[in-house]
Design a protein around this motif. Structure first.
Motif, PDB file in Angstrom:
ATOM      1  N   VAL A  44       7.483  -2.049  -0.818  1.00  0.00           N
ATOM      2  CA  VAL A  44       6.046  -1.511  -0.707  1.00  0.00           C
ATOM      3  C   VAL A  44       6.278  -0.187  -1.293  1.00  0.00           C
ATOM      4  N   ARG A  45       5.512   0.298  -2.298  1.00  0.00           N
ATOM      5  CA  ARG A  45       5.617   1.831  -3.034  1.00  0.00           C
ATOM      6  C   ARG A  45       4.061   2.125  -3.346  1.00  0.00           C
ATOM      7  N   SER A  46       3.628   3.257  -2.885  1.00  0.00           N
ATOM      8  CA  SER A  46       2.412   3.716  -3.189  1.00  0.00           C
ATOM      9  C   SER A  46       1.287   2.648  -2.567  1.00  0.00           C
ATOM     10  N   GLY A  47       1.572   2.031  -1.701  1.00  0.00           N
ATOM     11  CA  GLY A  47       0.431   1.096  -1.076  1.00  0.00           C
ATOM     12  C   GLY A  47       0.272  -0.274  -1.860  1.00  0.00           C
ATOM     13  N   SER A  48       1.275  -0.637  -2.827  1.00  0.00           N
ATOM     14  CA  SER A  48       1.377  -1.907  -3.418  1.00  0.00           C
ATOM     15  C   SER A  48       2.776  -2.391  -3.283  1.00  0.00           C
ATOM     16  N   GLY A  49       2.701  -3.720  -3.616  1.00  0.00           N
ATOM     17  CA  GLY A  49       3.794  -4.543  -3.700  1.00  0.00           C
ATOM     18  C   GLY A  49       4.692  -4.287  -4.801  1.00  0.00           C
ATOM     19  N   LEU A  50       6.148  -4.349  -4.778  1.00  0.00           N
ATOM     20  CA  LEU A  50       7.122  -4.160  -5.744  1.00  0.00           C
ATOM     21  C   LEU A  50       7.964  -5.100  -5.804  1.00  0.00           C
TER      22      LEU A  50
END
Length: 85
Positions: free
Chosen positions: A9-15
């Motif tokens: 998770v990065r900045s509220g998004s899946g990565l």
């Protein structure tokens, strides 16, 4: 060989990460070896749990390794029976 990754998770998004050696083979790294941030990708869900990632402008992709030529990066590709020194 497929690359197995865990979802981050990065900045509220899946990565999800892409293998750097494959990005290098395709010419998608800048002169410093970092991902070229000018390249845009299309990520499309094909069906639940399966996504397809494509480069929007395929003219920026070096596909010479795919056609059997050696890419300018010098990364060795393909399954061979040769020896490494």
């Amino acid at each position: 060989m497929p690359s197995i990754n865990k979802l981050s998770v990065r900045s509220g998004s899946g990565l999800v990460t892409l293998p750097k050696d494959e990005l290098e083979m395709c010419g998608l790294l800048d002169e410093d070896g970092d991902p070229d941030t000018e390249v845009q990708f299309l990520i499309k869900m094909e069906r639940p749990g399966e996504w397809r990632i494509s480069v929007l402008d395929d003219s920026c992709v070096d596909d010479s390794w795919y056609t059997g030529d050696t890419p300018e990066t010098g990364v060795q590709v393909g399954a061979g029976g040769g020896s490494r020194g």
